[in-house]
Write an enzyme that holds these catalytic residues in place. Sequence first.
Site, PDB file in Angstrom:
ATOM      1  N   LYS A 194       0.807  -1.233   0.000  1.00 38.21           N
ATOM      2  CA  LYS A 194       0.000   0.000   0.000  1.00 38.21           C
ATOM      3  C   LYS A 194       0.837   1.279   0.000  1.00 38.21           C
ATOM      4  O   LYS A 194       0.494   2.248   0.679  1.00 38.21           O
ATOM      5  CB  LYS A 194      -0.943   0.005   1.213  1.00 38.21           C
ATOM      6  CG  LYS A 194      -1.948  -1.118   1.197  1.00 38.21           C
ATOM      7  CD  LYS A 194      -2.832  -1.117   2.420  1.00 38.21           C
ATOM      8  CE  LYS A 194      -2.182  -1.724   3.625  1.00 38.21           C
ATOM      9  NZ  LYS A 194      -3.096  -2.110   4.685  1.00 38.21           N
ATOM     10  N   ASP A 229      -5.809  -6.171  10.448  1.00 41.87           N
ATOM     11  CA  ASP A 229      -7.097  -5.456  10.530  1.00 41.87           C
ATOM     12  C   ASP A 229      -8.293  -6.369  10.260  1.00 41.87           C
ATOM     13  O   ASP A 229      -9.372  -6.191  10.834  1.00 41.87           O
ATOM     14  CB  ASP A 229      -7.133  -4.218   9.612  1.00 41.87           C
ATOM     15  CG  ASP A 229      -6.723  -4.490   8.176  1.00 41.87           C
ATOM     16  OD1 ASP A 229      -6.315  -5.627   7.869  1.00 41.87           O
ATOM     17  OD2 ASP A 229      -6.814  -3.558   7.353  1.00 41.87           O
TER      18      ASP A 229
HETATM   19  C1  BGC Z   1      -2.138  -6.016   3.657  1.00 42.57           C
HETATM   20  C2  BGC Z   1      -3.054  -6.760   4.597  1.00 42.57           C
HETATM   21  C3  BGC Z   1      -4.181  -5.867   5.058  1.00 42.57           C
HETATM   22  C4  BGC Z   1      -4.888  -5.262   3.857  1.00 42.57           C
HETATM   23  C5  BGC Z   1      -6.043  -4.360   4.242  1.00 42.57           C
HETATM   24  C6  BGC Z   1      -2.935  -5.357   2.548  1.00 42.57           C
HETATM   25  O1  BGC Z   1      -2.088  -4.578   1.764  1.00 42.57           O
HETATM   26  O2  BGC Z   1      -1.180  -6.886   3.088  1.00 42.57           O
HETATM   27  O3  BGC Z   1      -2.337  -7.254   5.701  1.00 42.57           O
HETATM   28  O4  BGC Z   1      -5.072  -6.615   5.826  1.00 42.57           O
HETATM   29  O5  BGC Z   1      -3.976  -4.540   3.080  1.00 42.57           O
HETATM   30  O6  BGC Z   1      -5.653  -3.305   5.043  1.00 42.57           O
END
Ligand code: BGC
Length: 490
Positions: A194, A229
């Site tokens: 992200k 989360d």
């Molecule tokens: C992460 C996850 C997370 C999800 C939603 C992803 O990029 O790898 O661990 O739960 O985003 O936030």
Amino acid sequence: MAVAAASGTVVSFYAATSSSKRPRVRMTVRSSSLSVTPILTNLQNTCATPLPTLRRVADAITADMRAGLAVDGGSDLKMIISFVDSLPTGDEEGLFYALDLGGTNFRVLRVHLGGKEGRVIDTEFERVTIPEELMLGTSEELFDFIALRLETFVQKEGGRFHLPQGRNREIGFTFSFPIKQTSIDSGTLITWTKGFAVSGTAGRDVVACLNEAMERRRLDMHVSALVNDTVGTLAGARYWDDDVMVAVVLGTGTNACYVERADAIQKLQGQTPSSGIMVVNTEWGAFSNGLPLTEFDREMDVASLNPGEHIFEKTISGMYLGEIVRRVLVSMADCGALFGESVPEKLSTPFILRSPDLCAMQQDKSDDLEAVGSILRDIFGVSVNLSARKMILEVCDTIVKRGGRLAGAGIVGILQKMEQDTNGLLFEKRTVVEMDGSLYEHYPQYRGYLQDAVIELLGSEISKNVIIQHKKDGSGIGAALLAAVYSKYK
Ligand code: BGC
């Protein structure tokens, strides 16, 4: 729908370089016959998700889940053991904190739990935007910033909340990135996602990183539970409803977790908890098998901070939908004169178009699409004629529809794995899938496409038993609840 772009068709194109590194000098070639319609048609065909495609994706997710449960690295899906083998019951009591790091904001939360009678007596929270430089800085800088904001928040505890003498404040730490969980209160970061690229955290225990930062500030707090989360969302929802079995986050990123039978997890190698269950964090963002991808997705992936990784996430989650659309529009502007004679300069800025913009445009139901025009003017600084506005809406819808429907297929992939393992018993009763995340919460079209796909795949009868619901702030309270469940003072 067939929409030509600009009236006097003019084609602009750049010398062959990647779109993000375009030179300012540009050649313009006039043409009277080029239109953007073939690009749209091609896009719609490649992004189509008819029932057989959805089924293929759902089946591939089921198969990847099994392979990932058998052995670490068995498939794209990491199927991370969360060490959460007990979920909240309602008996939890006391004062707990939650810290939620998962996107451009992090939140700190204080929750006062009053057991079965009092339930959630009081909550307070603060949201803090993470400065962009910290998302690309060092681990120490990031965790120091978090500890500082946590300290400021704790100082505002006031008289309403009471902690029994001699106890440390306990935290449920929601850390929403792929973790190799090593116990309920420790786990090493596998990789950032992200848009985070913080140096020095990958391979380290993130609870240790936080503890060190708290020690530097002499902040006497203790992490009792480290959770994803999705796991926080599941726990928060389970607190109110025993039928919650799956939790899905669709926000900046995406992921899902679910309640698995411990004996179905071969990689536990017999170390089955007495409760007989284990919450498994699928990390489904990394799924990639058989997705209907376009050249725009591939180019975006290559240019991303984590090329070749998290392809499902890049196809369906909030961080990327706008960027895929932008890349299509660049192609339409270059090859089909979508914006007329000149290509707006801002169109070449990566991630300038965000999913809230797509969503706002899709809410415009007026004949002249005035709101669409004004949003595009705000973002790109140019006026866009009506036929081009319609075309842009079609592109948004195509990408959002694919995302929502594939997310629906993902949910069915998980449910059908559980159904197969319970010999057909799951679908006979009420099963709740708890949803969280801004994309799901705020984008009605996306939500609608997701729900349609689930109904198409499961059929209308079974779908009646599958409740897809969203309750506000499950995940924050969920982490605090898990801190209570795993409290060191129990
Ligand atoms: C992460 C996850 C997370 C999800 C939603 C992803 O990029 O790898 O661990 O739960 O985003 O936030």
